[in-house]
Write a protein that holds these residues in place. Structure first.
Motif, short mmCIF file in Angstrom:
data_model
loop_
_atom_site.label_atom_id
_atom_site.label_comp_id
_atom_site.label_asym_id
_atom_site.label_seq_id
_atom_site.Cartn_x
_atom_site.Cartn_y
_atom_site.Cartn_z
N GLY A 19 -116.76 -13.46 141.75
CA GLY A 19 -116.43 -14.14 143.00
C GLY A 19 -116.01 -13.16 144.09
N VAL A 86 -102.53 -6.26 141.44
CA VAL A 86 -101.80 -7.27 142.21
C VAL A 86 -100.64 -7.79 141.37
CG1 VAL A 86 -101.99 -9.56 143.29
CG2 VAL A 86 -103.94 -7.97 143.36
N ASP A 305 -112.79 -18.30 138.69
CA ASP A 305 -112.04 -19.03 137.66
C ASP A 305 -110.62 -19.43 138.09
OD1 ASP A 305 -114.29 -18.74 136.16
OD2 ASP A 305 -113.32 -17.75 134.46
N ALA A 322 -119.57 -17.83 135.83
CA ALA A 322 -119.97 -16.76 136.75
C ALA A 322 -120.95 -17.32 137.78
CB ALA A 322 -120.62 -15.64 135.96
N LYS A 383 -132.23 -15.46 129.30
CA LYS A 383 -130.83 -15.02 129.35
C LYS A 383 -130.73 -13.62 129.98
CE LYS A 383 -126.44 -14.99 128.08
NZ LYS A 383 -125.52 -15.48 129.08
#
Ligand code: FAD
Ligand code: NAD
Length: 409
Positions: A19, A86, A305, A322, A383
């Motif tokens: 993301g 973080v 997520d 994903a 895949k």
């Protein structure tokens, strides 16, 4: 009328997973150098493909194949990359606390990804492994190899060294046992161990493997994996993990399975930094608005997520994938460009689910793609194409050439 800018808009992106990285590479395309100051913060100097971690964990793919330097895909003239961890987001102060620094923002994108969720089950945090990130995957691979290396060196052979228990037969559990089933014969040859000695036991609490997936494909997967020696314990829940192994229960029947390697693949949650920073969330996942902003926070986007969106058709959350994280990254970048330029409308995010393919090792898979069921080498090929496509979307053909999967025939 032109807007007079006194300073550039500060956009800070946390996490270089699917993301966060997608948001970054799209933003660097959409915005000019003078329009915004873009900073990407990630724990490591590299991005890893979380969707390939089962392979690194089983040892069927080297971990260096699974990662690449972030600097290979970002434009350093437009994006400032900071390698740091973080610690907390102080929303009221528009500030992010890092391990070694602090940074303020005008707009924040949170893409800190998933953590393992153990649902408070006793002993799992202490004694089980989880496929949570690249270093966790490396630890699993090393640990399994260590057990095999020791087996013939103990004064008395201990079969629990060769017993691997996998908790959960969701997509992660199934993809992992598929890789293990291919890796174990190699380890047996390497360490002079009878191929019939090792056991791979997959424990699933639901009445079926891959709950909710197409029953015909589930049957195919179970047949394929059982032929390779995987044992399934279905309708059986892991109740406790100890130094000796696990305790499982099927109805009133309780059983202890002795094992030196328990891998918990039975649940994920959003990063705990999200809830510790005061965002209203469910297991670290914030129910975002359609434009991907956190409710009540017009300056904070949440992707991947750490976000949660409801699929209105079935009134249940979309699964954290994903596929969705990357699509959210695209929308998030577009919406940030609209806000920076103060022009246009914010896009409302709607996932475009193209299908799901689940590998059963390198050589087989099952899937539903554009509504069609596929199995065998066709699914396995698909895949690898999905994996290559993810690389392409972030880094173009050169990244596919460097990291892509071409062992397709
Ligand atoms: P992540 O990919 O988890 O990335 C988060 C990033 O944030 C990482 O770079 C991490 O290092 C960084 N980070 C974390 N904490 C901090 C911190 N405190 N400070 C700084 N940086 C931090 N989905 C599919 O769609 N298809 C699949 O085939 C598929 N296969 C999977 C296979 C496995 C084995 C697993 C475990 C998952 C799979 N998934 C699949 C799910 C998919 O991997 C996740 O949905 C996806 O990774 C979420 O992306 P994300 O951007 O939210 O975060
Ligand atoms: P999951 O939540 O999808 O599956 C976990 C499984 O563990 C479930 O089947 C659940 O019934 C079982 N379980 C829970 N508690 C248990 C217990 N105490 N004992 C035994 N079994 C228990 O988690 P996941 O498989 O890690 O997947 C996470 C996300 O990543 C999902 O959204 C999934 O779709 C995605 N993913 C996708 C792919 C793919 O598309 N190929 C591969 C891996 C993961």
């Amino acid at each position: 009328m032109d807007v007079i800018r006194l300073r550039k808009t500060k956009i800070v992106i946390l996490g270089a997973g699917y993301g966060g990285l997608m948001t970054t590479v799209r933003l660097q395309k959409y915005l000019g150098v003078n329009e915004a100051e873009i900073t990407l913060i990630n724990k490591n100097s590299y991005h890893y493909e979380s969707t390939w971690l089962h392979e690194a964990s089983a040892g069927t793919l080297h971990h260096d194949r699974v990662r690449y330097p972030i600097n290979n895909v970002i434009d350093n003239r437009k994006v400032n990359f900071i390698q740091d961890t973080v610690v907390e987001i102080k929303r009221e102060e528009k500030l992010v606390v890092l391990e070694n620094n602090e940074i303020t923002y005008d707009y924040l994108v949170v893409g800190l990804g998933f953590e393992s969720e153990t649902f408070g089950i006793k002993g799992l945090k202490e004694h089980a492994f989880s496929i949570a990130n690249i270093n966790a995957a490396r630890r699993i691979r090393e640990h399994i190899e260590y057990q095999f290396a020791n087996y013939n060196n103990d004064s008395e052979n201990r079969d629990e060294r060769l017993t691997i228990v996998v908790g959960g037969a969701g997509f992660t559990g199934i993809e992992f046992v598929g890789e293990l089933a291919n890796r174990i014969p190699e380890l047996c040859r390497e360490y002079d161990i009878d191929e019939h000695k090792p056991r791979i036991i997959c424990v699933e609490a639901a009445p079926t493997v891959l709950p909710g997936f197409d029953p015909e494909l589930v049957e195919y997967a179970v047949g394929h994996l059982e032929r390779k020696g995987v044992e399934f314990k279905i309708g059986t829940a892991i109740k406790e993990c100890t130094t000796e192994g696990i305790i499982v229960a099927k109805g009133d029947e309780v059983e202890e399975i002795k094992s030196e390697t328990v891998v918990w693949a039975a649940g994920v949650r959003g990063n705990s930094i999200v809830e510790n920073s005061g965002f209203e969330s469910m297991r670290g996942r914030v129910k975002v608005e359609a434009d991907l902003r956190a409710p009540g926070h017009d300056d904070v986007f949440i992707v991947g997520d750490c976000s949660l969106m409801i699929n209105e058709e079935i009134n249940r959350p979309y699964p954290p994938t994903a596929q969705i994280a990357m699509q959210q990254g695209e929308t998030c970048a577009k919406n940030l460009a609209v806000l920076v330029r103060e022009q246009g409308e914010l896009e409302q995010f709607k996932p475009d689910i193209k299908g799901t393919v689940c590998s059963l090792g390198d050589d087989d898979a099952i899937g539903v793609v554009f509504g069609k069921k596929i199995t065998g080498s066709k699914a396995s090929f698909m895949k690898k194409m999905v994996d290559n496509r993810a690389l392409f979307l972030v880094g173009g053909p050169s990244l596919v050439m460097k990291k892509g999967k071409f062992n397709i025939f």
